[in-house]
Design a protein around this motif. Structure first.
Motif, short mmCIF file in Angstrom:
data_model
loop_
_atom_site.label_atom_id
_atom_site.label_comp_id
_atom_site.label_asym_id
_atom_site.label_seq_id
_atom_site.Cartn_x
_atom_site.Cartn_y
_atom_site.Cartn_z
N ALA A 47 0.83 -1.21 0.00
CA ALA A 47 0.00 0.00 0.00
C ALA A 47 0.86 1.25 0.00
N THR A 48 2.18 1.08 -0.14
CA THR A 48 3.11 2.21 -0.08
C THR A 48 3.67 2.52 -1.45
N THR A 49 4.21 3.74 -1.57
CA THR A 49 4.91 4.15 -2.79
C THR A 49 6.31 4.61 -2.41
N ASN A 50 7.23 4.57 -3.39
CA ASN A 50 8.57 5.07 -3.12
C ASN A 50 8.64 6.56 -3.43
N VAL A 51 9.84 7.12 -3.35
CA VAL A 51 10.02 8.55 -3.57
C VAL A 51 9.61 8.97 -4.98
N GLN A 52 9.58 8.01 -5.91
CA GLN A 52 9.20 8.30 -7.29
C GLN A 52 7.69 8.32 -7.48
N GLY A 53 6.93 7.94 -6.42
CA GLY A 53 5.48 7.85 -6.54
C GLY A 53 5.04 6.53 -7.15
N GLU A 54 5.95 5.54 -7.19
CA GLU A 54 5.65 4.25 -7.78
C GLU A 54 5.22 3.26 -6.69
N THR A 55 4.19 2.48 -6.99
CA THR A 55 3.74 1.47 -6.03
C THR A 55 4.83 0.44 -5.81
N GLN A 56 5.13 0.15 -4.55
CA GLN A 56 6.19 -0.79 -4.24
C GLN A 56 5.67 -2.22 -4.17
N MET A 57 6.50 -3.14 -4.66
CA MET A 57 6.26 -4.55 -4.46
C MET A 57 6.95 -4.97 -3.16
N GLN A 58 6.49 -6.09 -2.58
CA GLN A 58 7.16 -6.58 -1.38
C GLN A 58 8.65 -6.80 -1.64
N LEU A 59 8.98 -7.29 -2.84
CA LEU A 59 10.38 -7.58 -3.12
C LEU A 59 11.21 -6.31 -3.32
N ASP A 60 10.58 -5.19 -3.72
CA ASP A 60 11.30 -3.92 -3.75
C ASP A 60 11.86 -3.61 -2.36
N ILE A 61 11.00 -3.75 -1.37
CA ILE A 61 11.38 -3.42 0.01
C ILE A 61 12.39 -4.41 0.54
N ARG A 62 12.15 -5.71 0.30
CA ARG A 62 13.07 -6.73 0.79
C ARG A 62 14.44 -6.59 0.13
N SER A 63 14.46 -6.29 -1.17
CA SER A 63 15.74 -6.15 -1.88
C SER A 63 16.52 -4.96 -1.33
N HIS A 64 15.82 -3.87 -1.07
CA HIS A 64 16.45 -2.69 -0.47
C HIS A 64 17.07 -3.05 0.87
N GLU A 65 16.34 -3.76 1.69
CA GLU A 65 16.83 -4.12 3.03
C GLU A 65 18.04 -5.04 2.94
N VAL A 66 18.00 -6.01 2.05
CA VAL A 66 19.12 -6.93 1.88
C VAL A 66 20.38 -6.18 1.44
N ALA A 67 20.22 -5.32 0.43
CA ALA A 67 21.37 -4.59 -0.10
C ALA A 67 21.95 -3.65 0.95
N ILE A 68 21.10 -2.95 1.67
CA ILE A 68 21.57 -2.04 2.73
C ILE A 68 22.37 -2.81 3.77
N ALA A 69 21.86 -3.97 4.17
CA ALA A 69 22.55 -4.76 5.19
C ALA A 69 23.92 -5.21 4.71
N GLN A 70 24.02 -5.65 3.47
CA GLN A 70 25.31 -6.10 2.95
C GLN A 70 26.29 -4.94 2.79
N LEU A 71 25.82 -3.81 2.29
CA LEU A 71 26.71 -2.68 2.10
C LEU A 71 27.18 -2.11 3.44
N ARG A 72 26.30 -2.12 4.42
CA ARG A 72 26.72 -1.69 5.76
C ARG A 72 27.77 -2.64 6.32
N ALA A 73 27.57 -3.93 6.12
CA ALA A 73 28.50 -4.93 6.65
C ALA A 73 29.88 -4.83 6.00
N SER A 74 29.95 -4.27 4.81
CA SER A 74 31.25 -4.15 4.13
C SER A 74 32.21 -3.25 4.88
#
Length: 325
Positions: A47-74
């Motif tokens: 039910a959410t949109t990103n900064v672009q005004g685009e409807t997000q898929m569950q995997l959009d959010i999960r992919s963002h979280e995964v990538a953030i976690a890996q980049l932080r861990a680096s």
């Protein structure tokens, strides 16, 4: 040759190698989520949109979280600009050497039809994000230290450039590692294939109208040969096809939404893809100017993008120049 071995051979920058390895790990985790699809609920809209005004898929959010976690861990990344966040995510390691701009899941609308999606990463030097904030991300594409995408298709591929050619790695699921399968990709300079969203034809500007009209005339027209059109609604997939067999990908400026200069985001779509194409012998322009030379003015800036086989892009540049005379 596995990715970590390749990096040690071609790059003397240990911190950059660590960053690429963690981005690859994010790709492996996201690939596992993509494979599960509806079984994990990741193909559902939210039910959410990103900064672009685009409807997000569950995997959009999960992919963002995964990538953030890996980049932080680096521990070598100071901050990350994501398509899914309005502002950059600042890490505790603000003095780390790199900034990353990313589209965690390009083409996510394709999930509903089990189509190809991908993750795009652009690596910039950290010029002082601790004091400059998001302004530190506003560097032209020429400043990129690396660019890569991970494509989730029948095979999971990682396509990488460190500024010394463009190289393709394939995920070996048995060992959970990427293996070099094509070194130093070369895009054919000439092509008879183009990718464009033809439903926007009535909004195109004269230079694009002229180019596509000539392609459609085929062997009977001024080009003297037939052309094929392809369009996947995923920049990763369309660009990968060009890297594999040549072609041009066109997302031009048009009159559909005059307030927008283009559709694609400069920092985490246009710039990394343009570097990968340029390092494979192709070119990328916004019509007149090289995409990699554009000075960004905002983190989520949009630009037109025409990229691919060199001779066709040069022709498109000429048509744009003639249209302004």
């Amino acid at each position: 040759m596995q990715l970590d071995v390749f990096l040690k051979q071609v790059s003397l920058n240990h911190a950059l190698n660590v960053l690429i390895w963690h981005a690859a790990q994010a790709g492996i985790e996201i690939a596992a989520l993509v494979r599960q699809g509806a079984l994990q609920g990741v193909t559902e809209k939210t039910a959410t949109t990103n900064v672009q005004g685009e409807t997000q898929m569950q995997l959009d959010i999960r992919s963002h979280e995964v990538a953030i976690a890996q980049l932080r861990a680096s521990a070598v990344v100071a901050a990350v600009l994501s398509e899914e966040e309005d502002k950059p995510v600042m890490f505790e390691t603000l003095d780390a050497p790199f900034l990353v701009s990313m589209d965690p899941l390009d083409g996510s609308s394709n999930l509903a039809i089990n189509g190809v999606v991908g993750s795009i990463f652009s690596v910039l030097p950290n010029t002082g994000v601790a004091t400059q904030g998001e302004q530190a991300f506003l560097q032209p594409g020429q400043a990129q230290r690396a660019a890569l995408y991970v494509m989730y298709g029948p095979a999971t591929l990682l396509v990488l450039s460190l500024g010394q050619g463009t190289h393709v790695f394939t995920l070996d699921h048995d060992t959970a590692s990427f293996v070099l399968t094509q070194q130093t990709v070369e895009i054919p300079p000439e092509t008879s294939e183009y990718a464009i969203n033809a439903s926007n034809q009535r909004y195109w500007q004269p230079a694009i109208q002229r180019y596509i009209d000539e392609c459609l005339q085929g062997a009977e027209g001024v080009r003297g040969r037939d052309f094929n059109m392809r369009w996947c609604a995923s920049m990763v997939m369309d660009v990968h096809r060009i890297l594999t067999r040549g072609g041009v990908f066109l997302y031009p400026r048009d009159n559909k939404q005059p307030v927008k200069a283009g559709r694609l985001r400069l920092l985490y779509e246009a710039n990394p893809m343009s570097l990968l194409v340029a390092q494979a012998g192709g070119e990328s322009i916004n019509g007149l100017e090289d995409v990699l030379a554009i000075q960004p003015t905002s983190c989520h800036q949009r630009v037109p993008v025409l990229l691919g086989s060199r001779q066709e892009i040069q022709r498109l540049r000429e048509y744009h120049q003639q249209a302004t005379e």
